[in-house]
Enzyme design. Structure first.
Site, short mmCIF file in Angstrom:
data_model
loop_
_atom_site.label_atom_id
_atom_site.label_comp_id
_atom_site.label_asym_id
_atom_site.label_seq_id
_atom_site.Cartn_x
_atom_site.Cartn_y
_atom_site.Cartn_z
N PRO A 90 -0.88 -10.32 1.13
CA PRO A 90 -0.31 -9.41 2.07
C PRO A 90 -0.18 -9.64 3.63
O PRO A 90 0.02 -8.89 4.38
CB PRO A 90 -1.30 -8.04 1.64
CG PRO A 90 -1.93 -8.48 0.59
CD PRO A 90 -1.87 -9.94 0.44
N GLU A 117 -10.29 -10.59 -4.24
CA GLU A 117 -10.13 -9.93 -2.85
C GLU A 117 -9.33 -10.91 -2.10
O GLU A 117 -8.97 -10.69 -0.86
CB GLU A 117 -11.74 -9.75 -2.12
CG GLU A 117 -12.33 -8.62 -2.84
CD GLU A 117 -11.60 -7.43 -3.16
OE1 GLU A 117 -11.25 -6.90 -2.33
OE2 GLU A 117 -11.33 -7.20 -4.48
N ARG A 155 17.82 -19.39 -7.84
CA ARG A 155 19.37 -18.96 -7.66
C ARG A 155 20.10 -19.65 -6.67
O ARG A 155 21.39 -19.46 -6.71
CB ARG A 155 19.35 -17.30 -7.54
CG ARG A 155 18.74 -16.24 -8.36
CD ARG A 155 18.59 -15.14 -7.87
NE ARG A 155 20.06 -14.60 -7.60
CZ ARG A 155 20.58 -13.98 -8.67
NH1 ARG A 155 20.29 -14.19 -9.89
NH2 ARG A 155 21.96 -13.67 -8.29
N ASP A 170 25.89 -12.45 -3.77
CA ASP A 170 24.53 -11.60 -3.96
C ASP A 170 24.54 -10.82 -2.76
O ASP A 170 24.97 -11.21 -1.80
CB ASP A 170 23.57 -12.61 -3.95
CG ASP A 170 23.01 -13.02 -5.73
OD1 ASP A 170 23.97 -12.81 -6.43
OD2 ASP A 170 22.32 -13.83 -5.41
#
Ligand code: 4GX
Length: 253
Positions: A90, A117, A155, A170
Site C-alpha cells: 500500500p 505487517e 494482456r 479495452d
C-alpha cells in the site's frame, strides 16, 4: 515476458494464473510464470521467514535473508537485462494502465508478494526497484496484487489477445472508460438495445461507441478527462452527449 512471483503461498498464485487468458498465454509459451517460496531459502530447522518487529508492536515482519536469496535465484534463472524487482504494498505508486504498459516492455518482472505487517525495509530499499500499490485499501497479502499485475501485463503482450479482442479495445487503453455492450435479445423487459447497434452502419456505430465512452468518462470519472487531450472529433461527440443529457436526462440514445 517472464514473471517470477515471490510468495509464501505459491499454489495460490500458480492456480489463479492457470485460468483464462493468463492460463492460455502460459500454455502457449507467450509468457513464463515461476513462483518462488522464500521458505525454501531458509537455513534453520523451523524454516523461519518472519520475526518480531524492532521497536515492538503487533504482528510479524518478513526477514530479508530468505527474500534476498530467492531474488538472487530468480535473477540467475533468467539473466535478463530489462528486469525489474517490484514489491506490492500500500506504500507503493498507484498501478495504472500506463505503468503496466511501460512494464510490459521488460523481459522479466520479479514480483514480491509480502505477508504479515510487511517486509524489512532494507530489502525494499536495496533490492526492489519499485513499490507498487493496487489502491488505498489493505489486503491480506501481496499475492492478489501480483496476480493483477501478471494478468494485466499479460494482456499487453503481442499475440496474447486475438485481433478481435485486442487490448486496444479495452477500457483505459486510451484513457477513457469503455462503452456499453449488448447481446441478444434485442428487446426485453429490461429495455431495448440502442437502435444504432442494430443498423449495421459501422461508421455510426463507431461514433456512438466513442460518444458513450466520452460521456461515461465525463459523468463517472471526470478526473480521467483532465489527463488526456481530446481530438476535435471527440470534443464534438462529447458536446453532443452533453446536449442529449440536458434534453433527455440521460445519455443513452
Ligand atoms: N496493493 N498489501 C502487502 C504486506 C506488505 C506490507 C508492506 C510489503 C510491504 C497491497 C495493496 C496491500 C497488504 C499487500 C500488506 N508487504 N498490496 N502486505 N493495497 O494492501 O498492493
Amino acid at each position: 515476458m517472464r514473471f517470477d512471483v515471490v510468495s509464501l503461498f505459491p499454489e495460490m498464485v500458480m492456480n489463479a494464473a492457470g485460468y483464462g487468458v493468463t492460463g492460455k498465454a502460459i500454455e502457449n509459451g507467450l509468457v513464463d510464470l515461476a513462483v518462488w517460496n522464500p521458505r525454501d531459502f531458509t537455513h534453520d530447522r523451523h524454516k523461519t521467514v518472519d520475526d518480531r518487529p524492532y521497536g515492538g508492536g503487533p504482528g510479524m515482519v518478513m526477514k530479508y535473508q530468505p527474500l534476498l536469496d530467492v531474488v538472487d535465484a530468480a535473477k540467475l534463472h533468467a539473466h535478463s537485462v530489462r528486469r525489474r524487482v517490484i514489491c506490492l504494498s500500500p506504500q507503493g505508486k498507484l498501478i495504472s494502465q500506463q505503468l503496466l504498459q511501460e512494464a510490459s516492455t521488460s523481459e522479466q518482472l520479479i514480483l514480491i508478494a509480502g505477508r504479515y505487517e510487511g517486509i524489512d525495509e532494507r530489502f525494499i530499499a536495496e533490492v526492489c526497484d519499485e513499490e507498487w500499490s493496487l489502491g488505498d485499501y489493505v489486503i491480506s497479502g501481496g499475492e492478489l496484487a501480483a496476480l493483477i499485475v501478471v494478468d494485466a501485463v499479460t494482456r499487453l503482450i503481442p499475440g496474447v489477445l486475438g485481433d478481435e479482442e485486442s487490448a486496444k479495445q479495452d477500457s483505459h487503453y486510451d484513457g477513457l472508460l469503455d462503452c456499453p455492450h449488448y447481446t441478444r435479445p434485442e428487446q426485453s423487459d429490461l429495455g431495448n438495445v440502442p437502435g444504432v447497434l442494430m443498423g449495421g452502419n459501422h461508421a455510426a456505430i463507431k461514433h456512438w461507441r466513442m460518444k458513450q465512452s466520452l460521456g461515461r468518462t465525463w459523468l463517472r470519472r471526470p478526473d480521467l478527462l483532465e489527463k488526456i487531450q481530446l481530438t476535435a472529433e471527440q470534443q464534438a461527440l462529447l458536446s453532443e452527449f452533453k446536449t442529449e443529457v440536458d434534453k433527455l436526462g440521460c445519455g443513452n440514445e
